[in-house]
Write a protein that holds these residues in place. Structure first.
Motif, PDB file in Angstrom:
ATOM      1  N   ASP A 105      45.334   1.927 -37.473  1.00 35.76           N
ATOM      2  CA  ASP A 105      44.006   2.300 -37.007  1.00 35.76           C
ATOM      3  C   ASP A 105      44.167   2.949 -35.641  1.00 35.76           C
ATOM      4  O   ASP A 105      44.854   2.404 -34.758  1.00 35.76           O
ATOM      5  N   LEU A 106      43.559   4.106 -35.440  1.00 31.13           N
ATOM      6  CA  LEU A 106      43.696   4.805 -34.155  1.00 31.13           C
ATOM      7  C   LEU A 106      43.122   4.013 -32.993  1.00 31.13           C
ATOM      8  O   LEU A 106      43.399   4.318 -31.834  1.00 31.13           O
ATOM      9  N   ARG A 107      42.324   3.003 -33.286  1.00 35.23           N
ATOM     10  CA  ARG A 107      41.747   2.178 -32.225  1.00 35.23           C
ATOM     11  C   ARG A 107      42.668   1.029 -31.830  1.00 35.23           C
ATOM     12  O   ARG A 107      42.329   0.243 -30.951  1.00 35.23           O
ATOM     13  N   THR A 108      43.838   0.950 -32.487  1.00 36.81           N
ATOM     14  CA  THR A 108      44.815  -0.085 -32.155  1.00 36.81           C
ATOM     15  C   THR A 108      46.053   0.572 -31.553  1.00 36.81           C
ATOM     16  O   THR A 108      46.066   1.773 -31.273  1.00 36.81           O
ATOM     17  N   ASP A 109      47.122  -0.213 -31.388  1.00 38.47           N
ATOM     18  CA  ASP A 109      48.337   0.296 -30.750  1.00 38.47           C
ATOM     19  C   ASP A 109      49.190   1.059 -31.766  1.00 38.47           C
ATOM     20  O   ASP A 109      50.304   0.656 -32.108  1.00 38.47           O
ATOM     21  N   TRP A 110      48.672   2.211 -32.226  1.00 43.50           N
ATOM     22  CA  TRP A 110      49.391   3.002 -33.228  1.00 43.50           C
ATOM     23  C   TRP A 110      50.681   3.637 -32.703  1.00 43.50           C
ATOM     24  O   TRP A 110      51.607   3.880 -33.504  1.00 43.50           O
ATOM     25  N   PRO A 111      50.822   3.939 -31.389  1.00 40.78           N
ATOM     26  CA  PRO A 111      52.106   4.496 -30.943  1.00 40.78           C
ATOM     27  C   PRO A 111      53.292   3.579 -31.245  1.00 40.78           C
ATOM     28  O   PRO A 111      54.385   4.057 -31.571  1.00 40.78           O
ATOM     29  N   ARG A 112      53.081   2.279 -31.144  1.00 47.40           N
ATOM     30  CA  ARG A 112      54.161   1.339 -31.463  1.00 47.40           C
ATOM     31  C   ARG A 112      54.576   1.485 -32.935  1.00 47.40           C
ATOM     32  O   ARG A 112      55.763   1.499 -33.275  1.00 47.40           O
ATOM     33  N   SER A 113      53.564   1.627 -33.808  1.00 44.06           N
ATOM     34  CA  SER A 113      53.851   1.793 -35.237  1.00 44.06           C
ATOM     35  C   SER A 113      54.549   3.117 -35.507  1.00 44.06           C
ATOM     36  O   SER A 113      55.451   3.202 -36.352  1.00 44.06           O
ATOM     37  N   LEU A 114      54.142   4.162 -34.787  1.00 45.21           N
ATOM     38  CA  LEU A 114      54.749   5.480 -34.975  1.00 45.21           C
ATOM     39  C   LEU A 114      56.226   5.454 -34.567  1.00 45.21           C
ATOM     40  O   LEU A 114      57.086   5.969 -35.282  1.00 45.21           O
ATOM     41  N   GLU A 115      56.523   4.858 -33.429  1.00 44.86           N
ATOM     42  CA  GLU A 115      57.911   4.779 -32.987  1.00 44.86           C
ATOM     43  C   GLU A 115      58.735   3.913 -33.932  1.00 44.86           C
ATOM     44  O   GLU A 115      59.901   4.215 -34.221  1.00 44.86           O
ATOM     45  N   ALA A 116      58.138   2.839 -34.427  1.00 44.43           N
ATOM     46  CA  ALA A 116      58.848   1.974 -35.368  1.00 44.43           C
ATOM     47  C   ALA A 116      59.176   2.706 -36.660  1.00 44.43           C
ATOM     48  O   ALA A 116      60.156   2.377 -37.346  1.00 44.43           O
ATOM     49  N   ALA A 117      58.368   3.731 -36.978  1.00 42.44           N
ATOM     50  CA  ALA A 117      58.592   4.523 -38.192  1.00 42.44           C
ATOM     51  C   ALA A 117      59.645   5.603 -37.994  1.00 42.44           C
ATOM     52  O   ALA A 117      59.965   6.334 -38.940  1.00 42.44           O
ATOM     53  N   GLY A 118      60.179   5.719 -36.772  1.00 45.33           N
ATOM     54  CA  GLY A 118      61.256   6.672 -36.530  1.00 45.33           C
ATOM     55  C   GLY A 118      60.913   7.844 -35.638  1.00 45.33           C
ATOM     56  O   GLY A 118      61.743   8.739 -35.437  1.00 45.33           O
ATOM     57  N   PHE A 119      59.707   7.885 -35.087  1.00 44.22           N
ATOM     58  CA  PHE A 119      59.331   8.986 -34.192  1.00 44.22           C
ATOM     59  C   PHE A 119      60.191   8.943 -32.935  1.00 44.22           C
ATOM     60  O   PHE A 119      60.383   7.884 -32.319  1.00 44.22           O
ATOM     61  N   ASP A 120      60.691  10.109 -32.525  1.00 46.16           N
ATOM     62  CA  ASP A 120      61.585  10.222 -31.372  1.00 46.16           C
ATOM     63  C   ASP A 120      60.816  10.792 -30.185  1.00 46.16           C
ATOM     64  O   ASP A 120      60.465  11.976 -30.178  1.00 46.16           O
ATOM     65  N   VAL A 121      60.603   9.949 -29.180  1.00 53.42           N
ATOM     66  CA  VAL A 121      59.829  10.393 -28.014  1.00 53.42           C
ATOM     67  C   VAL A 121      60.606  11.376 -27.156  1.00 53.42           C
ATOM     68  O   VAL A 121      60.022  12.045 -26.289  1.00 53.42           O
ATOM     69  N   GLU A 122      61.902  11.505 -27.377  1.00 51.42           N
ATOM     70  CA  GLU A 122      62.717  12.410 -26.575  1.00 51.42           C
ATOM     71  C   GLU A 122      62.742  13.824 -27.150  1.00 51.42           C
ATOM     72  O   GLU A 122      63.234  14.745 -26.503  1.00 51.42           O
ATOM     73  N   SER A 123      62.229  14.007 -28.364  1.00 49.51           N
ATOM     74  CA  SER A 123      62.254  15.320 -29.016  1.00 49.51           C
ATOM     75  C   SER A 123      60.854  15.915 -29.059  1.00 49.51           C
ATOM     76  O   SER A 123      59.850  15.178 -29.162  1.00 49.51           O
ATOM     77  N   PRO A 124      60.740  17.249 -29.002  1.00 45.73           N
ATOM     78  CA  PRO A 124      59.419  17.880 -29.072  1.00 45.73           C
ATOM     79  C   PRO A 124      58.724  17.563 -30.394  1.00 45.73           C
ATOM     80  O   PRO A 124      59.373  17.358 -31.426  1.00 45.73           O
ATOM     81  N   SER A 125      57.429  17.550 -30.354  1.00 41.69           N
ATOM     82  CA  SER A 125      56.644  17.233 -31.538  1.00 41.69           C
ATOM     83  C   SER A 125      55.426  18.148 -31.612  1.00 41.69           C
ATOM     84  O   SER A 125      54.992  18.718 -30.606  1.00 41.69           O
ATOM     85  N   ALA A 126      54.893  18.285 -32.807  1.00 39.82           N
ATOM     86  CA  ALA A 126      53.673  19.067 -33.026  1.00 39.82           C
ATOM     87  C   ALA A 126      52.615  18.131 -33.599  1.00 39.82           C
ATOM     88  O   ALA A 126      52.854  17.456 -34.606  1.00 39.82           O
ATOM     89  N   TRP A 127      51.442  18.107 -32.958  1.00 39.14           N
ATOM     90  CA  TRP A 127      50.385  17.171 -33.306  1.00 39.14           C
ATOM     91  C   TRP A 127      49.145  17.917 -33.806  1.00 39.14           C
ATOM     92  O   TRP A 127      48.721  18.898 -33.193  1.00 39.14           O
ATOM     93  N   SER A 128      48.564  17.443 -34.886  1.00 37.91           N
ATOM     94  CA  SER A 128      47.263  17.966 -35.302  1.00 37.91           C
ATOM     95  C   SER A 128      46.206  16.879 -35.160  1.00 37.91           C
ATOM     96  O   SER A 128      46.415  15.734 -35.584  1.00 37.91           O
ATOM     97  N   VAL A 129      45.106  17.252 -34.525  1.00 41.02           N
ATOM     98  CA  VAL A 129      43.945  16.367 -34.385  1.00 41.02           C
ATOM     99  C   VAL A 129      42.791  17.136 -35.017  1.00 41.02           C
ATOM    100  O   VAL A 129      42.051  17.867 -34.355  1.00 41.02           O
ATOM    101  N   GLU A 130      42.677  16.986 -36.331  1.00 42.01           N
ATOM    102  CA  GLU A 130      41.778  17.838 -37.108  1.00 42.01           C
ATOM    103  C   GLU A 130      40.505  17.103 -37.513  1.00 42.01           C
ATOM    104  O   GLU A 130      40.544  16.138 -38.269  1.00 42.01           O
TER     105      GLU A 130
END
Length: 303
Positions: free
Chosen positions: A159-184
């Motif tokens: 849920d975007l109203r919770t601590d989703w960044p923790r879940s994203l990193e746990a899923a393998g997201f690399d904060v050291e690499s560039p990323s492309a985000w869509s907020v549609e």
């Protein structure tokens, strides 16, 4: 049987939904518009999976829209405008891939099928963030069809109203690499505080070279506006019984105004009429009228 939908009460801080209720149903509605646009003359994009979501939902209203999509500019207005929106984000991810970005994050992914539609560069991971019930519905429909993603697709049930960044990193997201985000299309469904928190978290996760695209066909929309539009342009309102006024919040500071002072280089903001012109289209009268009160805006920025 028509799927039941719950639109009778105002939003609250801890409300939840599946694909046939509250905010979740708007994703199904937009999928219906994308399906109609795919079979319209000269579509900007073709989402061949959108019709499968409608069929699986067993929603009689949207099934009827697909069976009789209309032919006039008025009747095809919302499918056309969502075709424009879809093309904007498709082009954004394509450009990000061409620039070497190999992490894509689709925020509030809903029934987005870009992981399956777009030709992603080798080595790309597409993270899709949404509520568990929404992701479960989408995975079931696409699995039944035998669809295969064209990139490594990773679901992030949160849920975007919770601590989703923790879940994203746990899923393998690399904060050291560039990323492309869509907020549609999601900002109208967020409070001021939730919007600020969302952009703060995205910024905190975005390495130099990252990009973000933000856009929506419009801000808060009420029933009176839609009824007036329908009276002037019969057939234009393809929203069924959805009362957007109970799902959305009042307009707030625009995303460009937030991003610019927080380390993002913001490109000129465009509306749906300007996008249509860029795609070689001449916006018809009904599109101009819709944008006069919905006030669309599409933003791209780089870190």
């Amino acid at each position: 049987m028509t799927a039941s939908r719950e639109f009778g009460s105002q939003r609250c801080d801890d409300d939840h939904w599946d694909i046939v209720s509250s905010v979740g149903y708007t994703a199904l509605l937009v999928a219906g518009w994308r399906a109609v646009h795919a079979v319209s003359p000269h579509p900007l994009v073709r989402d061949e999976y959108a019709k499968d979501f409608i069929a699986a939902s067993q929603d009689r209203y949207l099934a009827g829209v697909l069976a009789n999509p209309g032919t006039t500019e008025d009747e095809l207005a919302f499918p056309r405008l969502y075709g424009v929106q879809t093309r904007f984000f498709d082009d954004f991810f394509t450009a990000a891939g061409e620039a070497g970005i190999r992490q894509a994050v689709i925020v509030a992914a809903g029934l987005d099928s870009r992981a399956y539609r777009l030709d992603w560069p080798d080595g790309t991971t597409v993270f899709e963030i949404d509520l568990p019930k929404v992701l479960e519905f989408k995975a079931g429909v696409l699995g039944d069809r035998g669809a295969v993603p064209k990139a490594r697709r990773v679901e992030v049930a949160a849920d975007l109203r919770t601590d989703w960044p923790r879940s994203l990193e746990a899923a393998g997201f690399d904060v050291e690499s560039p990323s492309a985000w869509s907020v549609e299309g999601i900002l109208p469904y967020l409070t001021d505080e939730a919007q600020n928190t969302l952009f703060t978290r995205i910024s905190g996760l975005s390495a130099p070279g990252s990009r973000v695209a933000v856009g929506a066909l419009g801000s808060r929309l009420d029933h009176d506006q839609l009824e007036a539009l329908e009276a002037a342009h019969p057939g234009v309102n393809m929203s069924g019984d959805v009362d957007f006024s109970v799902l959305t919040y009042e307009p707030r500071t625009g995303p460009a105004e937030w991003l610019a002072p927080h380390g993002w280089n913001v490109e000129p903001v465009r509306n749906t009429l300007q996008l249509q012109a860029a795609y070689g289209m001449t916006p018809p009268e009904v599109d101009v009228k819709i944008d006069s009160f919905m006030r669309s805006q599409y933003v791209t920025a780089s870190r």
